[in-house]
Structures are given as C-alpha cells and as structure tokens.
Enzyme design. Structure first.
Site, mmCIF file in Angstrom:
data_model
loop_
_atom_site.group_PDB
_atom_site.id
_atom_site.type_symbol
_atom_site.label_atom_id
_atom_site.label_comp_id
_atom_site.label_asym_id
_atom_site.label_seq_id
_atom_site.Cartn_x
_atom_site.Cartn_y
_atom_site.Cartn_z
ATOM 1 N N HIS A 41 35.655 83.057 134.170
ATOM 2 C CA HIS A 41 37.015 83.330 134.664
ATOM 3 C C HIS A 41 37.311 84.804 134.391
ATOM 4 O O HIS A 41 38.074 85.155 133.499
ATOM 5 C CB HIS A 41 38.046 82.468 133.937
ATOM 6 C CG HIS A 41 37.891 80.987 134.115
ATOM 7 N ND1 HIS A 41 36.917 80.257 133.459
ATOM 8 C CD2 HIS A 41 38.601 80.089 134.855
ATOM 9 C CE1 HIS A 41 37.036 78.963 133.793
ATOM 10 N NE2 HIS A 41 38.049 78.836 134.633
ATOM 11 N N SER A 102 37.572 91.243 129.537
ATOM 12 C CA SER A 102 36.238 90.934 129.019
ATOM 13 C C SER A 102 35.110 91.525 129.863
ATOM 14 O O SER A 102 34.106 91.979 129.302
ATOM 15 C CB SER A 102 36.063 89.417 128.891
ATOM 16 O OG SER A 102 37.016 88.876 128.002
ATOM 17 N N GLU A 120 35.063 85.045 139.522
ATOM 18 C CA GLU A 120 36.513 84.934 139.653
ATOM 19 C C GLU A 120 36.818 84.227 140.965
ATOM 20 O O GLU A 120 36.340 84.615 142.028
ATOM 21 C CB GLU A 120 37.172 86.314 139.619
ATOM 22 C CG GLU A 120 38.673 86.297 139.866
ATOM 23 C CD GLU A 120 39.440 85.353 138.945
ATOM 24 O OE1 GLU A 120 40.278 84.571 139.466
ATOM 25 O OE2 GLU A 120 39.191 85.374 137.719
ATOM 26 N N ASP A 144 33.857 78.388 142.166
ATOM 27 C CA ASP A 144 34.525 77.541 141.182
ATOM 28 C C ASP A 144 33.889 77.803 139.823
ATOM 29 O O ASP A 144 32.661 77.808 139.672
ATOM 30 C CB ASP A 144 34.377 76.075 141.560
ATOM 31 C CG ASP A 144 34.964 75.154 140.492
ATOM 32 O OD1 ASP A 144 36.183 74.978 140.467
ATOM 33 O OD2 ASP A 144 34.167 74.641 139.669
ATOM 34 N N ASP A 165 37.288 81.488 129.924
ATOM 35 C CA ASP A 165 38.629 82.006 129.596
ATOM 36 C C ASP A 165 39.601 81.658 130.723
ATOM 37 O O ASP A 165 40.075 82.536 131.440
ATOM 38 C CB ASP A 165 38.516 83.530 129.401
ATOM 39 C CG ASP A 165 39.815 84.165 128.937
ATOM 40 O OD1 ASP A 165 40.770 83.429 128.640
ATOM 41 O OD2 ASP A 165 39.877 85.397 128.904
#
Length: 281
Positions: A41, A102, A120, A144, A165
């Site tokens: 993420h 990150s 993402e 996904d 995350d």
C-alpha cells in the site's frame, strides 16, 4: 476509519514506523545477500507538509517536527532519511517541508543488489507514485494489495521484507490481512513482514491479536505506541507494528530506540507508552 495519508503525513505513527523500518532493513543488510523490499500500500511516496491536507490536521507538529527538535542521536538515521528529500542537513536547523513515505525511504536504503517493488491501487495516487519514484529502480504496480502480496512471495531473492500499510477504510481490512498473512506464511515461512495498524480501542486490538496468534507464527513481534496515559474513547490513540521474523540484530537494538521515540513523541502532559513484545501463542 478513513486514513488518506496526505492528511497524516509525518505524524507520530510515521516517525515510529519509519524509524523501525530503517533499523529493520539495515539489520537485514548486515548480510551481503540481496533483499527484495515490497510495499503493498505504497501511497503517493512523497507528501507536502505545507499543503492544505497536511495543514488541516497539523499532525506533523506532533511527529516529525518533534523528532527533528529532539537531540537523541538514536533518531539520526530517521532524521537523515527525511532530510534527504528536503535538501537540508540533519542538524542544520531547517524544518522539513516534504515528508518521504515508505517508498522513498526504502529507495534510499537500497544497495546495488537489492530490489524495490511498490504497489498502489488508488488511480490518482499511483500516478503520483510513479512520478515520485521515476529517479529510482523501483517497480510500481497498480493492483489489489492482497493479491500482489501473495503473488510476490517468495521473492526471487532469498530474503525480503513485505510492508503492509493499509488505510483501514474497509471494515474487513484486519480479516483480509490475517487471511493473507496466513497464506503468505504457508508460501514463505521465513519471510519478514511488517504490518502497520492504528490503535483506537484496546478491545478491537486484543481480538485481532487473538486472531493472529491462531496462525501460529513462531516469531511475531508486536510494537504498540499508545500516545496517552488514559485512552481517549473513539479517538486515534496511537499506532503499532506487527513484525514477522524480525532479525536478531534488529531486536537487540530495538529497546533503546523505543525509549528514544517514546520520549520524543509523548504529547504534552502525557508520558505515553511504546513497547515491543512477542505475541505468544
């Protein structure tokens, strides 16, 4: 819970998460073998602390700006990572205007033999991420997160880290993490996984920890950062990390780092609590 990160960039949770992520990757890099770093993420990758969204919450004042004002040398690696995207020296007295997510922090840590895979799902954010990471070797996906997590493990290199995350916007987010982690463990039992989570109420968190215990992971570290001495019902009370298979070099350096972070980030009038404990079976 809506956690669009541009509103929260550089907050106390980011300081803890990124300080520990830097320490974890560096501990793994004590060995020369290649690492694959995977962020499921990834977000936008870089955030403007002076922008409307960050200014609306002002959360960086209680996070990265406190870390920059604190003299403890144990926070130097974290400050250096933030300073690197601001063109400012760590101890130069300048406050950061940009905050690295990150992806940018992990890109700074890469050795020539290491690889970085970012994902993402949000269409606008993935465009921003690709632009921000253009000068790096990172591969950027638009998939996904949970499908990608399972597809990418085990990585091509012998060792790696998966960073999970999510925004916790979906009510089943914890269930999806638990199920995917269990499946990933079956494929890659010795892999290192870092799962970030917000802390709102202890009952919800205790139920989730009980679910994770049932997976039966032998080495699962739980780092919890409770900001206030007394819980604030219905509010954001802090954040934490589950870390699967942390290396010995990391766990040995963790206690003093947690003490330094707690002291730097405790809200006015509160001592706070920042602990790291193994999640028993």
């Amino acid at each position: 819970m809506n956690y669009r990160h541009s509103f929260h960039a550089g907050n106390s949770a980011d300081v803890v998460k990124h300080s520990l992520l830097i320490a974890l990757v560096r501990a793994l890099q004590h060995k020369p073998g290649a690492l694959t770093l995977i962020d499921t993420h990834a977000g936008c990758g870089l955030y403007d602390l002076g922008g409307d969204e960050a200014q609306r919450t002002g959360e960086s004042m209680q996070g990265v700006r406190r870390a920059f004002a604190d003299p403890n040398p144990l926070l130097d690696d974290y400050r250096a990572a933030v300073a690197a995207v601001n063109g400012a020296a760590v101890n130069g007295g300048a406050e950061p205007n940009l905050y690295p997510g990150s992806p940018r922090i992990m890109a700074q840590l890469l050795r020539p033999q290491d690889a970085l895979i970012l994902n993402e799902k949000h269409p606008e954010d993935v465009q921003a991420l690709r632009a921000v990471m253009r000068d790096t070797s990172a591969a950027v996906h638009n998939r996904d997160a949970y499908e990608l997590w399972l597809a990418m493990v085990p990585p091509r290199t012998a060792r790696g880290v998966v960073v999970v995350d999510p925004p916790y916007e979906q009510t089943d987010e914890r269930d999806r993490i638990t199920a995917t982690l269990a499946a990933a463990q079956r494929k890659w039992a010795h892999g290192v996984t870092v799962i970030w989570y917000p802390l709102k109420d202890r009952a919800t968190h205790q139920r989730w920890k009980a679910q994770l215990r049932r997976i039966g992971i032998p080495k699962l570290l739980c780092v919890e950062h409770w900001l206030y001495d007394v819980d604030q019902p219905g509010l954001y009370n802090g954040a934490g990390l589950f870390i699967v298979n942390p290396p010995y070099a990391f766990t040995q350096t963790l206690p003093p780092l947690l003490v330094a972070l707690r002291a730097a980030l405790a809200p006015e009038g509160h001592r706070g609590d920042l602990t790291g404990d193994w999640l028993g079976h």
